[in-house]
Design an enzyme around this catalytic site. Structure first.
Site, short mmCIF file in Angstrom:
data_model
loop_
_atom_site.label_atom_id
_atom_site.label_comp_id
_atom_site.label_asym_id
_atom_site.label_seq_id
_atom_site.Cartn_x
_atom_site.Cartn_y
_atom_site.Cartn_z
N ASP A 480 -43.47 -18.90 44.23
CA ASP A 480 -42.19 -19.23 43.59
C ASP A 480 -42.27 -20.35 42.56
O ASP A 480 -41.75 -20.24 41.46
CB ASP A 480 -41.19 -19.70 44.68
CG ASP A 480 -40.42 -18.54 45.27
OD1 ASP A 480 -39.89 -18.70 46.38
OD2 ASP A 480 -40.37 -17.48 44.63
O1 CEZ Z 1 -40.00 -20.27 49.54
C1 CEZ Z 1 -41.02 -19.35 49.80
C2 CEZ Z 1 -40.40 -17.98 49.51
O2 CEZ Z 1 -39.40 -17.74 50.46
O3 CEZ Z 1 -42.13 -19.61 48.99
C3 CEZ Z 1 -43.16 -18.59 49.03
C4 CEZ Z 1 -42.57 -17.27 48.59
O4 CEZ Z 1 -43.54 -16.24 48.56
C5 CEZ Z 1 -41.46 -16.88 49.53
O5 CEZ Z 1 -40.89 -15.66 49.16
C6 CEZ Z 1 -44.30 -19.05 48.18
O6 CEZ Z 1 -43.88 -19.60 46.99
O7 CEZ Z 1 -38.85 -23.14 45.77
C7 CEZ Z 1 -39.76 -23.71 46.33
O8 CEZ Z 1 -40.50 -24.53 45.84
C8 CEZ Z 1 -39.96 -23.43 47.81
O9 CEZ Z 1 -41.23 -23.85 48.21
C9 CEZ Z 1 -39.90 -22.02 48.07
O10 CEZ Z 1 -40.82 -21.49 47.22
C10 CEZ Z 1 -40.30 -21.61 49.48
C11 CEZ Z 1 -39.45 -22.32 50.53
O11 CEZ Z 1 -39.90 -23.56 50.79
C12 CEZ Z 1 -39.54 -21.66 51.85
O12 CEZ Z 1 -40.80 -21.82 52.31
#
Ligand code: CEZ
Length: 798
Positions: A480
């Site tokens: 993300d």
């Molecule tokens: O969210 C996750 C997502 O739910 O991060 C993963 C992604 O594949 C999942 O679908 C890897 O990036 O926005 C941020 O910086 C957060 O770190 C989100 O990316 C993260 C949440 O912390 C939940 O873990």
């Protein structure tokens, strides 16, 4: 520093197993979680609580005493003295001494402490001052309300005069209007507020909100206090002034920070016990509170209410139970893992707009628990696909839902998960009829078949590539916060290119098993495209010993030897193996480099070294604290992809080790600080940069890991995988696991199985009800039938 006694597990390996922590200090961040479709509550061993309910968006009813920003559930949740909690002060009226259960906020040394996690309850047993307190938290089948019961027993040899004070945080509710008082007609403290707003249209939107929080009891308190500051006085929560007087002062909160504190006085003879039940939660009005208390509070109703909640959570039974020598592993696979999967698939991480990749993968997990949910998940996501094939960033699950937070950022990978999760569902169920079901698009009323929707998604991925044939990353792919590699429209992702290749090949395998679905030319086109992608990734992104992570808008390759930080990423390696883009030599060096640079005692880091400074050509990920989340933690979702790829290669030992590292153990409990009731989304990484912090669990149970972990166990370790013609047998046991037995539910048939490694065999032999099975596939399976399956396989490692 191993310490073996931090916790113990009873009924290990069964769905009734419980995990009991024996100290509030050794693993202070330990938590357990409960949920239903309306709410989620994460309770910490010391009494702190993080809870939210849906109306329809996630909302709070118990907050800290200051204005809080609303955001998605964060990893490494921090606790502090005034963090919302559920505490019970117990005072001896003769000596004036008191302590609090379960531990916060007085933190008085206890004679006994047990924090126990079971399938549908979180409970504590605490002893202090010759008094025993049994606390139990549970929920209801379908309402947003907490059910608490407390039993207080006089363990001493003399009669005791005790005062019991439940203290339930309400916190800062609103800068517009907040107050609280005791409503004798409801026998409850009711805090009322007005959700703050400034836009006139929000007045009408907010009219249906549950702006009240209440604490109701099944006995009448002798006194109460609803005013946070008045209760604390100068003593603070550790030694509140209010406990220094014989009874509480019945103090309202009038635009003060509310709290819910009641007082119950009891004269207890030796060994005598008193019991109280409480209900705590949000409500729209007093009528709703009355309805909830009538439904859930009467002592005579407790059993049926608990039974209803137990029945709800009992749905989280997986299609597999195993028995190995490793009882901790069995306990996790048989009990806690399907429980966590059901949470993901049943309530979608309590979001009204789950990210599409999460929604589809969480749905995939449900095909091993209740596949009708997976079917609905796939059809719901497909209906929100655009006619150009693009899948949305988030799937809207409520008429009033909007795309929020990360779903407002364009990510390039959502199409990849549709074929991957659909294929897992079809393998497990054999429901190939789904492929010809007709569905429209989010922007068109044209109906095409489900397989047509998948073709559109793959076509969309294929057209979203650059001149090199590599996939554009836009503002992120699976990762993300990798949001600045391609935000200028040129940057590409090796991971997404490889994932696209893998999805294309997997879809072709499926189409070949369903001959009337697609023409050979179409299959050839897809296979050719996958081959092209693999070649392009090798041409532009093979860095000599591993695959780099991508190429930035400014045409810089990153995630390779040239980088001092973010030198190697795990995902491109795992998916190069899945996509068949790496030859034997490349795989050898990749595994070597992963061992050298990414492996830690807590599992495989997703990248290393962690970034310690901003890279404006990579993005937000580089600004995260080193070793946290995507910036080089042991990010279990990425680790499980690696384990899955290792199983495909037959590296069962290594794959099993990678899976095992994800499970907290008593040996690692001091570093990890988490109980084995769920897989967290990450363990701290940056192992070579911040070793002292490595291994710490994020304590966040929202993670796409769980569906893949289960898939690895069912389809790879046990090798009991569905296919178009039945159940394919191909176990991959690690060398040390000489045998495994268990039960596999498959397409409504039951298989009691044993798998044994035999030194005197060089090929697998399968016996079904005592008859030798030709080949590796058990077909003609009858629903409701029970089968005895014996599998003898060559001994690994010979
Ligand atoms: O969210 C996750 C997502 O739910 O991060 C993963 C992604 O594949 C999942 O679908 C890897 O990036 O926005 C941020 O910086 C957060 O770190 C989100 O990316 C993260 C949440 O912390 C939940 O873990």
């Amino acid at each position: 520093m191993p310490n073996v006694t931090n916790y113990f597990i009873t009924n290990i390996g069964s769905q009734d197993s419980t995990i009991s922590l024996t100290s509030p200090i050794k693993m202070p961040n330990s938590t357990g979680f409960l949920w239903n479709k309306q709410m989620m509550i994460q309770a910490n061993c010391r009494g702190y609580v993080n809870a939210q309910f849906m109306q329809p968006e996630p909302s709070k009813y118990s907050r800290s005493p200051n204005i809080e920003a609303t955001s998605f559930i964060q990893p490494e949740h921090k606790y502090f003295t005034h963090h919302p909690g559920r505490f019970f002060y117990i005072k001896d009226n003769e000596s004036g001494e008191f302590f609090s259960a379960p531990y916060e906020p007085t933190r008085r040394k206890l004679d006994k402490f047990i924090f126990e996690l079971s399938h549908s309850k979180i409970s504590w047993q605490v002893e202090c001052l010759g008094i025993r307190v049994d606390l139990c938290l549970s929920l209801t089948e379908q309402d947003a309300v907490e059910r608490w019961s407390i039993s207080v027993t006089n363990l001493s040899t003399k009669n005791r005069s005790l005062s019991i004070y439940p203290y339930f945080s309400i916190g800062y509710m609103s800068w517009m209007n907040q107050s609280a008082t005791f409503e004798s007609s409801l026998n409850a403290i009711v805090a009322s507020s007005v959700t703050p707003y400034q836009k006139v249209e929000d007045y009408f939107k907010n009219k249906s909100l549950k702006d009240k929080t209440f604490l109701a009891a099944d006995c009448t308190p002798i006194a109460w206090n609803a005013n946070q500051n008045d209760f604390e006085g100068e003593g603070g929560l550790h030694c509140p002034d209010a406990l220094s007087t014989a009874s509480l002062k019945n103090t309202d909160a009038r635009y003060d920070t509310p709290v819910a504190v009641m007082q119950f006085d009891r004269e207890l003879n030796t060994q005598q016990q008193t019991k109280l039940n409480f209900l705590f939660g949000p409500a729209k009005d007093q009528q709703e509170i009355k309805a909830l208390t009538d439904r859930y509070l009467p002592p005579e109703k407790q059993q049926e209410v608990q039974q209803a909640y137990d029945t709800y959570l009992a749905q989280s039974k997986g299609c597999l139970t195993i028995s190995t020598k490793d009882k901790n592993f069995d306990d996790f696979v048989n009990h806690w893992l399907p429980r966590q999967m059901f949470y993901h698939g049943d309530v979608n991480r309590l979001s009204t707009d789950p990210q599409t990749r999460n929604y589809l993968q969480d749905g995939m997990g449900m095909c091993y628990i209740n596949s009708s949910v997976t079917r609905q998940t796939l059809l719901t996501a497909i209906a929100q696909q655009q006619s150009n094939g693009a899948m949305p960033d988030g799937v809207l699950l409520h008429p009033e839902a909007e795309l929020k937070y990360i779903n407002q950022i364009p990510h390039a990978d959502h199409c990849v998960w549709l074929p991957i999760c659909l294929i897992a569902y079809l393998n497990e169920t054999g429901d190939y009829a789904l492929l010809t079901e007709q569905r429209t698009f989010s922007d068109s009323t044209v109906h095409i078949s489900v397989s047509g929707h998948v073709d559109r998604a793959l076509e969309y991925l294929l057209q979203a590539r650059d001149h090199r044939g590599l996939s554009y990353i836009e503002q992120g792919d699976w990762c993300d916060p990798m949001n600045m590699v391609g935000y200028q429209g040129k940057g590409v992702s090796s991971w997404l290119s490889l994932a696209t290749s893998y999805a294309l090949q997997s879809w072709c395998d499926l189409l070949e098993s369903q001959p009337d679905l697609a023409s050979n030319s179409q299959i050839d086109k897809y296979r050719c495209a996958a081959k092209d992608i693999n070649e392009s990734v090798n041409d532009y992104l093979w860095d000599g010993d591993w695959f780099a992570r991508g190429i930035t808008d400014k045409n810089n390759v990153f995630g390779g030897k040239a980088d001092s930080e973010g030198r190697i990423f795990l995902n491109p390696q795992s998916w190069a193996i899945l996509a068949g883009a790496a030859n034997v030599h490349q795989k050898r060096t990749m595994h070597q480099q992963i061992n050298q640079q990414l492996m830690t005692p807590f599992g495989v880091m997703m990248l290393a070294p962690s970034y310690t400074q901003m890279r404006e050509d990579i993005g937000r990920i580089t600004q995260k604290h080193p070793g946290v989340a995507e910036n080089g933690s042991v990010y279990n979702h990425a680790s499980v992809f690696y384990a899955y790829s290792l199983f495909q290669e037959g590296y069962a030992d290594k794959a099993f080790d990678v899976l095992k590292c994800m499970l907290p153990t008593t040996q690692t409990s001091n570093d990890v600080g988490q109980l084995p009731a769920f897989v967290p989304n990450y363990y701290r990484g940056a192992y070579h940069q911040f070793p002292a912090h490595a291994g710490r669990s994020s304590q966040l149970f929202n993670t796409g890991t769980v569906a893949w972990f289960y898939r690895c166990i069912v389809e790879e370790l046990c090798g009991l995988k569905g296919c178009a013609t039945g159940l394919k047998i191909d176990p991959k046991l690690p060398e040390h696991m000489l045998s495994i037995s268990g039960q596999r539910i498959f397409r409504k048939a039951i298989f009691d199985f044993t798998i044994d490694q035999c030194a005197n065999r060089n090929e697998i032999e399968i016996m079904l009800n005592g008859e030798k099975v030709a080949g590796r596939i058990i077909s003609d399976i009858k629903a409701e039938q029970r089968y005895q399956l014996k599998i003898f396989m060559p001994k690994m490692g010979l």
